[in-house]
Design an enzyme around this catalytic site. Structure first.
Site, PDB file in Angstrom:
ATOM      1  N   TYR A  46      -1.562  -0.332  10.466  1.00 47.62           N
ATOM      2  CA  TYR A  46      -1.912  -0.956   9.138  1.00 47.62           C
ATOM      3  C   TYR A  46      -0.861  -0.671   8.226  1.00 47.62           C
ATOM      4  O   TYR A  46      -0.178  -1.236   7.556  1.00 47.62           O
ATOM      5  CB  TYR A  46      -3.425  -0.600   8.802  1.00 47.62           C
ATOM      6  N   SER A  82       0.851  -1.249   0.130  1.00 53.41           N
ATOM      7  CA  SER A  82       0.024   0.011  -0.269  1.00 53.41           C
ATOM      8  C   SER A  82       0.788   1.195  -0.063  1.00 53.41           C
ATOM      9  O   SER A  82       2.220   1.150   0.584  1.00 53.41           O
ATOM     10  CB  SER A  82      -0.826  -0.046   1.353  1.00 53.41           C
ATOM     11  N   LYS A  91       2.250  -2.792   6.172  1.00 57.24           N
ATOM     12  CA  LYS A  91       2.463  -2.711   4.748  1.00 57.24           C
ATOM     13  C   LYS A  91       4.008  -2.058   4.491  1.00 57.24           C
ATOM     14  O   LYS A  91       4.663  -2.370   3.514  1.00 57.24           O
ATOM     15  CB  LYS A  91       1.353  -1.621   4.238  1.00 57.24           C
TER      16      LYS A  91
END
Length: 260
Positions: free
Chosen positions: A155, A142, A159
């Site tokens: 999160y 991401s 990534k």
């Protein structure tokens, strides 16, 4: 381009019941490949495989379930005779808010699914087939792993770690296995709904290309990366974000319109 033909090759796509994973499975199948789609439930895996059509099959396998992952690899090899492509697409984000407010359960789930699962599946396919015969792995990272945002720091950290692991694996598994990643921006998926659903127009307007992403935008890049057209590419993370990582494009457009 002949190099984009995947006829005779077999791919496993994790987390493929919807969104980017399903679009990737369709793109690989359209290029001639056999596709195995995984999902947490057999029902959703079967439904996704039926949507792809052709030789596609669905297998229930939670991304962090090692026994289910081994079974999926075995079934794939029994059915198709090779395992040439792995797309580690399964992802999750159960946490929201400052990092120090997250509990261990959310931390563990985020890193288990987003980081450990790609390591697990890559190891299994390498030992079962790719280490001897070669292959290509693509991890879904991401642009969040390259920047900082409020409330989704955990999160994004997972990534960022996946981008690092992609480069590490590219070296460790060379020269037989190519390992790359894609880094999507805001894409029209259920996982990313909080980033666009209530304010899609504003998000689109600020991007250089004037829209949020569609799953097919990411799928096309993945199909390229696993093909022979990308045979001299490894350890790379391809940003596919319509220019979102560049920053807000509106002031630049307004300046151009004013002749500044």
């Amino acid at each position: 381009m002949a190099g984009l033909d995947l006829t005779g090759r077999t791919a496993i796509v994790t987390g493929a019941s919807r969104g980017i994973g399903l679009a990737v499975a369709k793109a690989i199948a359209a290029a001639g490949g056999n596709v195995v789609l995984t999902s947490r439930s057999q029902e959703s895996a079967d439904a996704a495989a039926a949507e792809v059509g052709g030789t596609a099959i669905g297998i229930a396998a939670h991304a962090v379930d090692e026994e289910a992952a081994r079974r999926c690899v075995d079934v794939t090899l029994d059915r198709f005779g090779s395992l040439d492509i792995l797309v580690n697409n399964a992802g999750t984000n159960p946490s929201y808010g400052p990092i120090i407010d997250q509990d261990h359960a959310r931390f563990a789930k985020t890193f288990d699914v987003n980081l450990w699962a790609p390591v697990l599946w890559t190891g299994l396919v390498t030992k079962a087939w790719m280490g001897e015969h070669g292959g290509a792995v693509v991890n879904t990272a991401s642009i969040g792993g390259m920047a900082f945002e409020a409330n989704i720091g955990l999160y994004n950290a997972s990534k960022s770690a996946l981008i690092h692991v992609t480069k590490q694996l590219a070296l460790e598994l060379s020269p037989k296995v190519r390992v790359n990643a894609v880094a999507p921006g805001v894409v029209r998926t259920k996982l990313a709904e909080a980033l666009w659903k209530e304010h899609e127009q504003a998000v689109s307007a600020s991007a250089a290309l004037g829209r949020i992403g569609e799953p097919e935008d990411i799928a096309s890049a993945v199909a390229f990366l696993v093909s022979d057209a990308a045979s001299w590419i490894t350890g790379e993370t391809m940003v596919i974000d319509g220019g979102q990582l560049l920053g807000d494009a509106l002031p630049f457009r307004q300046g151009a319109q004013l002749g500044v």
